[in-house]
Design a protein around this motif. Sequence first.
Motif, PDB file in Angstrom:
ATOM      1  N   SER A   1       0.842  -1.194   0.000  1.00  0.00           N
ATOM      2  CA  SER A   1       0.000   0.000   0.000  1.00  0.00           C
ATOM      3  C   SER A   1       0.885   1.255   0.000  1.00  0.00           C
ATOM      4  O   SER A   1       2.001   1.215   0.531  1.00  0.00           O
ATOM      5  CB  SER A   1      -0.898  -0.005   1.239  1.00  0.00           C
ATOM      6  N   PRO A   2       0.470   2.339  -0.621  1.00  0.00           N
ATOM      7  CA  PRO A   2      -0.842   2.574  -1.229  1.00  0.00           C
ATOM      8  C   PRO A   2      -0.948   2.148  -2.689  1.00  0.00           C
ATOM      9  O   PRO A   2      -1.953   2.426  -3.328  1.00  0.00           O
ATOM     10  CB  PRO A   2      -1.004   4.082  -1.096  1.00  0.00           C
ATOM     11  N   ALA A   3       0.094   1.508  -3.242  1.00  0.00           N
ATOM     12  CA  ALA A   3       0.026   1.071  -4.639  1.00  0.00           C
ATOM     13  C   ALA A   3      -1.066   0.033  -4.845  1.00  0.00           C
ATOM     14  O   ALA A   3      -1.645  -0.079  -5.922  1.00  0.00           O
ATOM     15  CB  ALA A   3       1.370   0.513  -5.089  1.00  0.00           C
ATOM     16  N   VAL A   4      -1.328  -0.750  -3.805  1.00  0.00           N
ATOM     17  CA  VAL A   4      -2.418  -1.732  -3.813  1.00  0.00           C
ATOM     18  C   VAL A   4      -3.171  -1.592  -2.497  1.00  0.00           C
ATOM     19  O   VAL A   4      -2.657  -1.009  -1.539  1.00  0.00           O
ATOM     20  CB  VAL A   4      -1.879  -3.175  -3.979  1.00  0.00           C
ATOM     21  N   PRO A   5      -4.408  -2.119  -2.404  1.00  0.00           N
ATOM     22  CA  PRO A   5      -5.144  -2.017  -1.140  1.00  0.00           C
ATOM     23  C   PRO A   5      -4.369  -2.616   0.032  1.00  0.00           C
ATOM     24  O   PRO A   5      -3.583  -3.560  -0.133  1.00  0.00           O
ATOM     25  CB  PRO A   5      -6.422  -2.819  -1.432  1.00  0.00           C
ATOM     26  N   THR A   6      -4.600  -2.076   1.210  1.00  0.00           N
ATOM     27  CA  THR A   6      -3.839  -2.440   2.403  1.00  0.00           C
ATOM     28  C   THR A   6      -3.812  -3.937   2.664  1.00  0.00           C
ATOM     29  O   THR A   6      -2.792  -4.493   3.068  1.00  0.00           O
ATOM     30  CB  THR A   6      -4.423  -1.722   3.638  1.00  0.00           C
ATOM     31  N   SER A   7      -4.900  -4.621   2.429  1.00  0.00           N
ATOM     32  CA  SER A   7      -4.976  -6.055   2.724  1.00  0.00           C
ATOM     33  C   SER A   7      -4.590  -6.935   1.551  1.00  0.00           C
ATOM     34  O   SER A   7      -4.679  -8.165   1.638  1.00  0.00           O
ATOM     35  CB  SER A   7      -6.402  -6.416   3.146  1.00  0.00           C
ATOM     36  N   LEU A   8      -4.134  -6.322   0.452  1.00  0.00           N
ATOM     37  CA  LEU A   8      -3.823  -7.094  -0.754  1.00  0.00           C
ATOM     38  C   LEU A   8      -2.393  -6.863  -1.227  1.00  0.00           C
ATOM     39  O   LEU A   8      -2.101  -6.906  -2.428  1.00  0.00           O
ATOM     40  CB  LEU A   8      -4.805  -6.756  -1.877  1.00  0.00           C
ATOM     41  N   ALA A   9      -1.465  -6.652  -0.285  1.00  0.00           N
ATOM     42  CA  ALA A   9      -0.053  -6.565  -0.656  1.00  0.00           C
ATOM     43  C   ALA A   9       0.360  -7.879  -1.302  1.00  0.00           C
ATOM     44  O   ALA A   9      -0.142  -8.947  -0.954  1.00  0.00           O
ATOM     45  CB  ALA A   9       0.795  -6.275   0.573  1.00  0.00           C
ATOM     46  N   ARG A  10       1.302  -7.792  -2.250  1.00  0.00           N
ATOM     47  CA  ARG A  10       1.638  -8.984  -3.030  1.00  0.00           C
ATOM     48  C   ARG A  10       3.064  -8.920  -3.573  1.00  0.00           C
ATOM     49  O   ARG A  10       3.699  -7.867  -3.525  1.00  0.00           O
ATOM     50  CB  ARG A  10       0.657  -9.119  -4.195  1.00  0.00           C
ATOM     51  N   LEU A  11       3.503 -10.054  -4.096  1.00  0.00           N
ATOM     52  CA  LEU A  11       4.667 -10.053  -4.963  1.00  0.00           C
ATOM     53  C   LEU A  11       4.131  -9.923  -6.378  1.00  0.00           C
ATOM     54  O   LEU A  11       3.216 -10.643  -6.770  1.00  0.00           O
ATOM     55  CB  LEU A  11       5.489 -11.341  -4.839  1.00  0.00           C
ATOM     56  N   ARG A  12       4.707  -9.003  -7.153  1.00  0.00           N
ATOM     57  CA  ARG A  12       4.283  -8.848  -8.539  1.00  0.00           C
ATOM     58  C   ARG A  12       5.215  -9.679  -9.412  1.00  0.00           C
ATOM     59  O   ARG A  12       6.367  -9.339  -9.616  1.00  0.00           O
ATOM     60  CB  ARG A  12       4.335  -7.389  -8.980  1.00  0.00           C
ATOM     61  N   ILE A  13       4.689 -10.790  -9.908  1.00  0.00           N
ATOM     62  CA  ILE A  13       5.460 -11.726 -10.715  1.00  0.00           C
ATOM     63  C   ILE A  13       5.152 -11.486 -12.184  1.00  0.00           C
ATOM     64  O   ILE A  13       4.008 -11.205 -12.556  1.00  0.00           O
ATOM     65  CB  ILE A  13       5.127 -13.179 -10.323  1.00  0.00           C
ATOM     66  N   ALA A  14       6.169 -11.601 -13.041  1.00  0.00           N
ATOM     67  CA  ALA A  14       5.983 -11.431 -14.481  1.00  0.00           C
ATOM     68  C   ALA A  14       6.731 -12.525 -15.227  1.00  0.00           C
ATOM     69  O   ALA A  14       7.935 -12.726 -15.019  1.00  0.00           O
ATOM     70  CB  ALA A  14       6.481 -10.060 -14.924  1.00  0.00           C
ATOM     71  N   VAL A  15       6.021 -13.221 -16.077  1.00  0.00           N
ATOM     72  CA  VAL A  15       6.625 -14.264 -16.914  1.00  0.00           C
ATOM     73  C   VAL A  15       7.110 -13.624 -18.204  1.00  0.00           C
ATOM     74  O   VAL A  15       6.393 -12.838 -18.826  1.00  0.00           O
ATOM     75  CB  VAL A  15       5.606 -15.377 -17.218  1.00  0.00           C
TER      76      VAL A  15
END
Length: 412
Positions: free
Chosen positions: A370-384
């Motif tokens: 957050s704040p790039a994504v919602p507070t409860s939806l932090a993630r690793l951004r994976i790209a193939v």
Amino acid sequence: MNASEGWQRLESRLEAIDRRVRSLESDPSRRNSFIPYIVDRDSPYTNVDGQYPDHDGQPLLMMSGYSYLGLGGDERVVEAAKAAVEQYGTGTHGVRALAGSIPLHRELEAELARLLGREEALAFGSGYAANVGTIGALCGPGDTILIDKIDHASIVDGCQLSGAKVTRFRHNDPGHLDRRLQDSDDSGLRLVIVDSVYSMDGDIAPLPQLREVCDRHGALLMVDEAHALGVIGRSGLGIEDHFDYEHLVDIKLGTLSKGIPATGGWVVGSSRLIQHLKYAARPFLFSAALAPAQAGAALAALRILESEPERVTHIQNEAARLRAILNEAGLQTGLSETAVIPLIAGSDEGAYDLATACRKAGVIGIPVVSPAVPTSLARLRIAVTANHTKAHIDTAAEVFIKAARECNLIEA
């Protein structure tokens, strides 16, 4: 009030950022921001020598890079950049409207227009500048812009700077857009803007339905193809290619720094639209022209994209396979249907925990919080990418699953 008082008032803002970084990167092993990666040109491996106390210098598998087509180190692209520098030097003589235009710019723009099926194209210094400049050139006070709730920051900033009224609609919800348009002022221009592929979620805008809604209300449709070019569609040409339509987008733009391994941005459209942008898009008119090396590299990469569609097929197949493996293990990948695959961790701290565990096992998965994504939806951004072999995907999947178990995100 003197300068010291001004700095005192600024101090709380500086401290807030510092405090947040320290909370997430509480020790050197948890660093994930602004790491200077040493890239292996011919593979998806990278190194971070001297960055971590527990790193023994072994290469790490990069799974969060943007170079979808795997062309960043391609010899043909590198040679094209070198040839451009040899012919034109390292920079230009100013802005495009004055002494900054070179023949290579027009060659790149002609290739973009031809490949994407439009009359003309215009190359900007960045994708961000393309969005801000295009929106500001088209819209102003008295107009209404309707944007998807999770549109890219460059779209949001362009809207705010334009002076137009801005209305958001629910993500990928044509019905909600329909109601927003019904309630909007139709006395001025109405422009709907979406991303074709959403950079943090990997889902695709429902283009046919959006087009239908826009036509019903007399609104124009603008689409940002930043994460679509080289990624979706049978030929990797973006959202119209994906839906098997020739022209469903009024204003189409994107970047030269994702699937195309350079820097810069682009807009394609009618000759009259491009003529208008040349004189009215302020980031184009008042910024230095695209550097020759970047124009040369981008042009070579576009030609490779067209001649080697198997790169796109590989990306699509391996992304689908990785998603299936991760979902079967219980990992959440949201609504992803492209090369962008979010590994949902939940809290910001949880995303950093997961990223740290993955790196210690030899794989880079960069956290987005957050704040790039919602507070409860932090993630690793994976790209193939096209540089990831089946073996690389298998290795990454194994590490992601093992790290998720260590972090108690899925059952052991």
